[in-house]
Every structure is written in structure tokens, then in C-alpha cells.
Design a protein around this motif. Sequence first.
Motif, PDB file in Angstrom:
ATOM      1  N   ASN A  47      53.198  79.616  60.690  1.00 52.59           N
ATOM      2  CA  ASN A  47      54.622  79.584  60.320  1.00 52.59           C
ATOM      3  C   ASN A  47      55.278  78.286  60.784  1.00 52.59           C
ATOM      4  OD1 ASN A  47      55.039  81.822  58.807  1.00 52.59           O
ATOM      5  ND2 ASN A  47      55.773  83.119  60.481  1.00 52.59           N
ATOM      6  N   ASP A  48      54.917  77.871  62.010  1.00 53.10           N
ATOM      7  CA  ASP A  48      55.485  76.611  62.517  1.00 53.10           C
ATOM      8  C   ASP A  48      55.076  75.431  61.644  1.00 53.10           C
ATOM      9  OD1 ASP A  48      56.736  77.968  64.533  1.00 53.10           O
ATOM     10  OD2 ASP A  48      55.265  77.413  66.110  1.00 53.10           O
ATOM     11  N   VAL A  49      53.785  75.437  61.258  1.00 47.11           N
ATOM     12  CA  VAL A  49      53.310  74.353  60.385  1.00 47.11           C
ATOM     13  C   VAL A  49      54.035  74.401  59.047  1.00 47.11           C
ATOM     14  CG1 VAL A  49      51.292  73.541  59.079  1.00 47.11           C
ATOM     15  CG2 VAL A  49      51.070  74.097  61.507  1.00 47.11           C
ATOM     16  N   GLU A  50      54.167  75.617  58.495  1.00 44.77           N
ATOM     17  CA  GLU A  50      54.850  75.764  57.195  1.00 44.77           C
ATOM     18  C   GLU A  50      56.320  75.363  57.302  1.00 44.77           C
ATOM     19  OE1 GLU A  50      55.471  76.345  53.260  1.00 44.77           O
ATOM     20  OE2 GLU A  50      53.568  76.227  54.309  1.00 44.77           O
ATOM     21  N   ARG A  51      56.978  75.785  58.370  1.00 41.81           N
ATOM     22  CA  ARG A  51      58.378  75.381  58.583  1.00 41.81           C
ATOM     23  C   ARG A  51      58.496  73.882  58.734  1.00 41.81           C
ATOM     24  NH1 ARG A  51      59.830  78.580  63.303  1.00 41.81           N
ATOM     25  NH2 ARG A  51      58.412  80.201  62.702  1.00 41.81           N
ATOM     26  N   GLY A  52      57.546  73.289  59.461  1.00 40.75           N
ATOM     27  CA  GLY A  52      57.553  71.830  59.615  1.00 40.75           C
ATOM     28  C   GLY A  52      57.404  71.137  58.268  1.00 40.75           C
ATOM     29  N   ARG A  53      56.486  71.695  57.432  1.00 39.42           N
ATOM     30  CA  ARG A  53      56.288  71.128  56.102  1.00 39.42           C
ATOM     31  C   ARG A  53      57.571  71.283  55.264  1.00 39.42           C
ATOM     32  NH1 ARG A  53      52.265  74.170  53.593  1.00 39.42           N
ATOM     33  NH2 ARG A  53      51.147  74.061  55.549  1.00 39.42           N
ATOM     34  N   GLN A  54      58.199  72.464  55.362  1.00 42.02           N
ATOM     35  CA  GLN A  54      59.435  72.712  54.613  1.00 42.02           C
ATOM     36  C   GLN A  54      60.562  71.797  55.105  1.00 42.02           C
ATOM     37  OE1 GLN A  54      60.210  76.883  54.997  1.00 42.02           O
ATOM     38  NE2 GLN A  54      58.792  77.464  53.332  1.00 42.02           N
ATOM     39  N   THR A  56      60.175  68.910  56.541  1.00 42.26           N
ATOM     40  CA  THR A  56      59.861  67.555  56.077  1.00 42.26           C
ATOM     41  C   THR A  56      60.233  67.402  54.604  1.00 42.26           C
ATOM     42  OG1 THR A  56      58.056  67.394  57.672  1.00 42.26           O
ATOM     43  CG2 THR A  56      58.025  65.846  55.843  1.00 42.26           C
ATOM     44  N   ALA A  57      59.875  68.441  53.802  1.00 45.59           N
ATOM     45  CA  ALA A  57      60.193  68.392  52.368  1.00 45.59           C
ATOM     46  C   ALA A  57      61.708  68.388  52.160  1.00 45.59           C
ATOM     47  CB  ALA A  57      59.552  69.562  51.635  1.00 45.59           C
ATOM     48  N   LEU A  58      62.420  69.235  52.902  1.00 42.01           N
ATOM     49  CA  LEU A  58      63.879  69.275  52.783  1.00 42.01           C
ATOM     50  C   LEU A  58      64.507  67.959  53.248  1.00 42.01           C
ATOM     51  CD1 LEU A  58      64.727  72.922  53.900  1.00 42.01           C
ATOM     52  CD2 LEU A  58      64.914  71.938  51.606  1.00 42.01           C
ATOM     53  N   GLY A  59      63.935  67.404  54.322  1.00 42.58           N
ATOM     54  CA  GLY A  59      64.438  66.100  54.801  1.00 42.58           C
ATOM     55  C   GLY A  59      64.242  65.022  53.748  1.00 42.58           C
ATOM     56  N   ALA A  60      63.053  65.039  53.122  1.00 41.07           N
ATOM     57  CA  ALA A  60      62.783  64.058  52.058  1.00 41.07           C
ATOM     58  C   ALA A  60      63.725  64.284  50.882  1.00 41.07           C
ATOM     59  CB  ALA A  60      61.325  64.152  51.615  1.00 41.07           C
ATOM     60  N   GLN A  61      63.942  65.570  50.543  1.00 39.00           N
ATOM     61  CA  GLN A  61      64.859  65.893  49.439  1.00 39.00           C
ATOM     62  C   GLN A  61      66.279  65.443  49.779  1.00 39.00           C
ATOM     63  OE1 GLN A  61      64.085  67.194  46.427  1.00 39.00           O
ATOM     64  NE2 GLN A  61      66.196  66.884  45.852  1.00 39.00           N
ATOM     65  N   LEU A  62      66.679  65.677  51.037  1.00 36.87           N
ATOM     66  CA  LEU A  62      68.014  65.249  51.482  1.00 36.87           C
ATOM     67  C   LEU A  62      68.155  63.735  51.397  1.00 36.87           C
ATOM     68  CD1 LEU A  62      70.762  65.966  52.734  1.00 36.87           C
ATOM     69  CD2 LEU A  62      69.684  65.758  54.986  1.00 36.87           C
ATOM     70  N   GLU A  63      67.153  63.023  51.874  1.00 37.27           N
ATOM     71  CA  GLU A  63      67.186  61.549  51.801  1.00 37.27           C
ATOM     72  C   GLU A  63      67.229  61.073  50.352  1.00 37.27           C
ATOM     73  OE1 GLU A  63      67.600  59.036  54.002  1.00 37.27           O
ATOM     74  OE2 GLU A  63      68.086  60.706  55.328  1.00 37.27           O
ATOM     75  N   SER A  64      66.454  61.759  49.510  1.00 38.82           N
ATOM     76  CA  SER A  64      66.455  61.413  48.089  1.00 38.82           C
ATOM     77  C   SER A  64      67.836  61.653  47.477  1.00 38.82           C
ATOM     78  CB  SER A  64      65.400  62.243  47.353  1.00 38.82           C
ATOM     79  OG  SER A  64      65.467  62.008  45.971  1.00 38.82           O
ATOM     80  N   ASP A  65      68.431  62.809  47.812  1.00 37.28           N
ATOM     81  CA  ASP A  65      69.781  63.105  47.307  1.00 37.28           C
ATOM     82  C   ASP A  65      70.799  62.091  47.817  1.00 37.28           C
ATOM     83  OD1 ASP A  65      68.720  65.253  45.985  1.00 37.28           O
ATOM     84  OD2 ASP A  65      69.476  66.789  47.378  1.00 37.28           O
ATOM     85  N   ARG A  66      70.665  61.727  49.098  1.00 39.80           N
ATOM     86  CA  ARG A  66      71.574  60.718  49.658  1.00 39.80           C
ATOM     87  C   ARG A  66      71.416  59.376  48.951  1.00 39.80           C
ATOM     88  NH1 ARG A  66      71.121  61.688  56.184  1.00 39.80           N
ATOM     89  NH2 ARG A  66      72.444  63.542  56.261  1.00 39.80           N
TER      90      ARG A  66
END
Length: 185
Positions: A47-54, A56-66
Amino acid sequence: DHGGTDIAAHELMEAYALRAQVNASLQDYSQAYRDLNTYVERYRAANDVERGRQITALGAQLESDRAVERNATLQHELALSNERSRAQALQLRWTRIATVVGAGIIGLLSYLLIINRRYRRQLVRLANQDALTGLPNRRRTAERLAGQLREAAAADQPLTIALLDFDHFKQINDRYGHACGDFVL
């Protein structure tokens, strides 16, 4: 045998859960507890690995949106800047036209002023001078005589005036013509 490295993490996790159930069925509760503990630890880790992946993905999506938002803002600012530049160029063009027209008007007014002064001098000369002889006319002669009389009176000096009269001048005009009379004058 290999500590679970040869099996996929989620399959290994399920294997521990299944082994815990089997050990509990066999009434080996201590081993079932250890297997269930290992299952929970691996489940948490996954779960920790999956949350970390999520994350990271959300952070990348946020940066992309920004970045998209920043790009849109920059595009808008560029459009505004271009519009301001066009407006300034148009204003500069009109300013140049107004300057040229103003300079033309000033030049025309200066020319008219110079011409007006020339005509005024010419009118003053024509108003004060006989056109035929170039001598001061009767009005100008009277003005000059009045000025000389004042100066003589102020300085208490005598003044001499001489007048010439051509007798029978009309006969020259009648006999030889006005052109000859003008020449004689």
C-alpha cells in the motif's frame, strides 16, 4: 526458499494470507499469527508503494496542470502585449502624421506671414508714394511737414519750405500726350 523474491509481491502476500488460514484450520495459531502478521506487513508495504506511486503520479499531474496553466497565462500576457504593441504603433503612426501636418501648417502660416508683411510694406509704400514720380504723395508730404514743423518749433529753429508748381503742364499732356507728360514729371 528464496524469501519470496521469486514470486510477485501481491501473490506472495496472498500466499501468506492463505497459509495463515491453513495454519489456523490446523490449529497452529502461533504460525497462523506470524503468517497473518507477515501478510499485514507486506500489505502495508505494498500500500505504501502504491500510495507513493499515486502521489508521484498526482504530483506529476499537478506539475503538468501548473505548466499548462502557466502556459495559458503566458499566452494571454503575450496576446495583451501584442495588442499593446499594435496600439502603440498605431498611436505612433498618428503622432507622426500629426507632426507632419503640424509642420506643414506652421510652414504655410509662416509663408503667409512673410507674404502678408511684403504686401503690407508694399501697401504702405503705395499709400505714401506717388506711383509715377516715386516722390512722397500729398498726404505723406503733409505728415512729414507736420513732423518737421514740430521739430523746428521744439528746437526753436527756422524752417524753409519750397514748393514747385509747373505752369501750363496740361498743355504738354495735350500737345505731346500723357506718356511724354509722365516722362517730363
